[in-house]
Design a protein around this motif. Structure first.
Motif, PDB file in Angstrom:
ATOM      1  N   UNK A 290      26.856  16.700 -20.204  1.00 13.63           N
ATOM      2  CA  UNK A 290      25.655  16.084 -20.765  1.00 13.63           C
ATOM      3  C   UNK A 290      25.725  14.567 -20.740  1.00 13.63           C
ATOM      4  N   UNK A 291      26.884  14.029 -21.079  1.00  9.85           N
ATOM      5  CA  UNK A 291      27.078  12.574 -21.028  1.00  9.85           C
ATOM      6  C   UNK A 291      26.984  12.068 -19.586  1.00  9.85           C
ATOM      7  N   UNK A 292      27.509  12.870 -18.646  1.00 10.11           N
ATOM      8  CA  UNK A 292      27.413  12.503 -17.244  1.00 10.11           C
ATOM      9  C   UNK A 292      25.975  12.438 -16.757  1.00 10.11           C
ATOM     10  N   UNK A 293      25.161  13.417 -17.172  1.00 13.10           N
ATOM     11  CA  UNK A 293      23.748  13.410 -16.789  1.00 13.10           C
ATOM     12  C   UNK A 293      23.028  12.188 -17.366  1.00 13.10           C
ATOM     13  N   UNK A 294      23.370  11.818 -18.589  1.00  7.05           N
ATOM     14  CA  UNK A 294      22.751  10.642 -19.214  1.00  7.05           C
ATOM     15  C   UNK A 294      23.105   9.378 -18.429  1.00  7.05           C
ATOM     16  N   UNK A 295      24.364   9.260 -18.010  1.00  5.39           N
ATOM     17  CA  UNK A 295      24.776   8.094 -17.229  1.00  5.39           C
ATOM     18  C   UNK A 295      24.052   8.056 -15.884  1.00  5.39           C
ATOM     19  N   UNK A 296      23.926   9.204 -15.237  1.00  4.64           N
ATOM     20  CA  UNK A 296      23.202   9.273 -13.968  1.00  4.64           C
ATOM     21  C   UNK A 296      21.749   8.852 -14.154  1.00  4.64           C
ATOM     22  N   UNK A 297      21.129   9.316 -15.210  1.00  5.68           N
ATOM     23  CA  UNK A 297      19.741   8.958 -15.500  1.00  5.68           C
ATOM     24  C   UNK A 297      19.595   7.447 -15.660  1.00  5.68           C
ATOM     25  N   UNK A 298      20.522   6.832 -16.368  1.00  6.26           N
ATOM     26  CA  UNK A 298      20.485   5.380 -16.564  1.00  6.26           C
ATOM     27  C   UNK A 298      20.671   4.641 -15.237  1.00  6.26           C
ATOM     28  N   UNK A 299      21.581   5.134 -14.402  1.00  2.69           N
ATOM     29  CA  UNK A 299      21.832   4.485 -13.114  1.00  2.69           C
ATOM     30  C   UNK A 299      20.636   4.617 -12.180  1.00  2.69           C
ATOM     31  N   UNK A 300      20.006   5.794 -12.173  1.00  2.00           N
ATOM     32  CA  UNK A 300      18.819   5.987 -11.337  1.00  2.00           C
ATOM     33  C   UNK A 300      17.676   5.080 -11.786  1.00  2.00           C
ATOM     34  N   UNK A 301      17.517   4.940 -13.101  1.00  5.94           N
ATOM     35  CA  UNK A 301      16.461   4.070 -13.631  1.00  5.94           C
ATOM     36  C   UNK A 301      16.709   2.626 -13.221  1.00  5.94           C
ATOM     37  N   UNK A 302      17.964   2.212 -13.236  1.00  2.00           N
ATOM     38  CA  UNK A 302      18.306   0.833 -12.852  1.00  2.00           C
ATOM     39  C   UNK A 302      18.031   0.610 -11.365  1.00  2.00           C
ATOM     40  N   UNK A 303      18.349   1.597 -10.542  1.00  2.00           N
ATOM     41  CA  UNK A 303      18.083   1.487  -9.105  1.00  2.00           C
ATOM     42  C   UNK A 303      16.589   1.390  -8.826  1.00  2.00           C
ATOM     43  N   UNK A 304      15.796   2.169  -9.548  1.00  3.44           N
ATOM     44  CA  UNK A 304      14.342   2.177  -9.334  1.00  3.44           C
ATOM     45  C   UNK A 304      13.701   0.882  -9.770  1.00  3.44           C
ATOM     46  N   UNK A 305      14.299   0.223 -10.759  1.00  2.00           N
ATOM     47  CA  UNK A 305      13.709  -1.031 -11.266  1.00  2.00           C
ATOM     48  C   UNK A 305      14.167  -2.261 -10.501  1.00  2.00           C
ATOM     49  N   UNK A 306      15.205  -2.092  -9.680  1.00  2.00           N
ATOM     50  CA  UNK A 306      15.739  -3.249  -8.961  1.00  2.00           C
ATOM     51  C   UNK A 306      14.995  -3.509  -7.651  1.00  2.00           C
TER      52      UNK A 306
END
Length: 306
Positions: A290-306
């Motif tokens: 679950x923590x891994x999925x949360x980290x992935x979600x944060x990383x994907x959001x950062x990639x989409x905003x960059x």
């Protein structure tokens, strides 16, 4: 400063090692990244990068003679299990012969070789496994990874074998997929996906694996280490967890027995690792899935905003 060379640095684990080193979490290393082709990480001004194919022994020998690393982390491999079954000669060249060449050079220069291996060296009949359990691979990939392990264990240089399971994570260029990203993308697009419900694994967050490899390098820890996540799931449960996290329609998940998929390579039924050695000797603290999925979600959001 110890000089560290990583092979396969364009892959998921290789890029996570690069990222962690650039964050300064392991300041005792001078870093040399290497992989086939150009550097996909894209910040090689902060480290050396080599276009290096480990199946070419002369290339490897010349690179090591030139840069004189103290430690090599070998993440390069042919990891596609079905492709290895279809092309056993190519699998043997990459997963065994290239490792033999690395061993020879490391022995000559007394370099610490840290080699990535797999839960597929086991048959899956009695998982989860400890490091001392007897391997019994059921497919070509597992047999070749075990053959490489056996060569390494006879080596006269310092060596470490890091076995891992079903690694997942996000690359900044999204050049590689894995079970989490595959399931998320397919379900978001309303695609039906066939997933086995009779195989069990402990999925491994790429950041956790990278930190474990660097800790082994930093502490000069030798021997075999099992590194994975701490949660055991069926493959189907992994995909269902991805669907639940992203609130996607799980009705597109088709549960199948292994035989129904008719894959080229047989898979072990239940692997998984007992992680006590990593906990005790490496202070290993894996994320929950679950923590891994949360980290992935944060990383994907950062990639989409960059």
């Amino acid at each position: 400063m110890k000089r560290l060379l990583v092979t396969g640095s364009n892959g998921l684990l290789g890029q996570k090692i690069t990222d962690i080193l650039l964050q300064g979490q392991f300041p005792g290393f001078e870093y040399i990244a290497s992989s086939r082709g150009s550097d996909r990480f894209g910040t090689s001004s902060r480290y050396r990068y080599l276009d290096l194919d480990i199946t070419h022994h002369e290339q490897v020998a010349k690179a090591i003679e030139t840069y004189r690393p103290d430690i090599i982390i070998n993440t390069a491999a042919m990891p596609n299990v079905d492709a290895c079954e279809r092309e056993p000669e190519k699998s043997y060249e990459v997963n065994v012969v290239a490792v033999a060449h690395l061993i020879a050079v490391c022995e000559h220069k007394n370099i610490h070789l840290i080699h990535l291996s797999t839960d597929f060296v086991f048959d899956g009949e009695e998982g989860p496994y400890e490091e001392e359990d007897v391997p019994n691979p059921v497919n070509t990939y597992g047999k070749h990874k075990l053959a490489a392990e056996e060569l390494i264990q006879k080596a006269t240089c310092p060596w470490s074998i890091v076995r891992t399971i079903l690694v997942y994570g996000v690359l900044r260029d999204m050049s590689r997929s894995n079970i989490v990203l595959w399931a998320k993308d397919a379900l978001e697009n309303g695609q039906s996906i066939r997933v086995v419900n009779d195989q069990w694994r402990m999925p491994t967050l790429a950041e956790d694996l990278a930190k474990a490899c660097l800790t082994i390098a930093e502490r000069k820890a030798t021997g075999i280490y099992h590194i994975s996540g701490k949660d055991m799931f069926s493959i189907c449960e992994i995909v269902e967890a991805v669907a639940a996290y992203y609130r996607l329609d799980a009705s597109f998940i088709c549960k199948e027995k292994s035989e129904a998929l008719k894959q080229d390579a047989r898979r072990p039924k239940r692997t998984g690792f007992i992680l006590d050695k990593a906990y005790e000797r490496l202070d290993y603290v894996p994320h929950s899935f679950g923590e891994g999925l949360k980290l992935i979600d944060e990383q994907l959001a950062k990639l989409q905003s960059s």
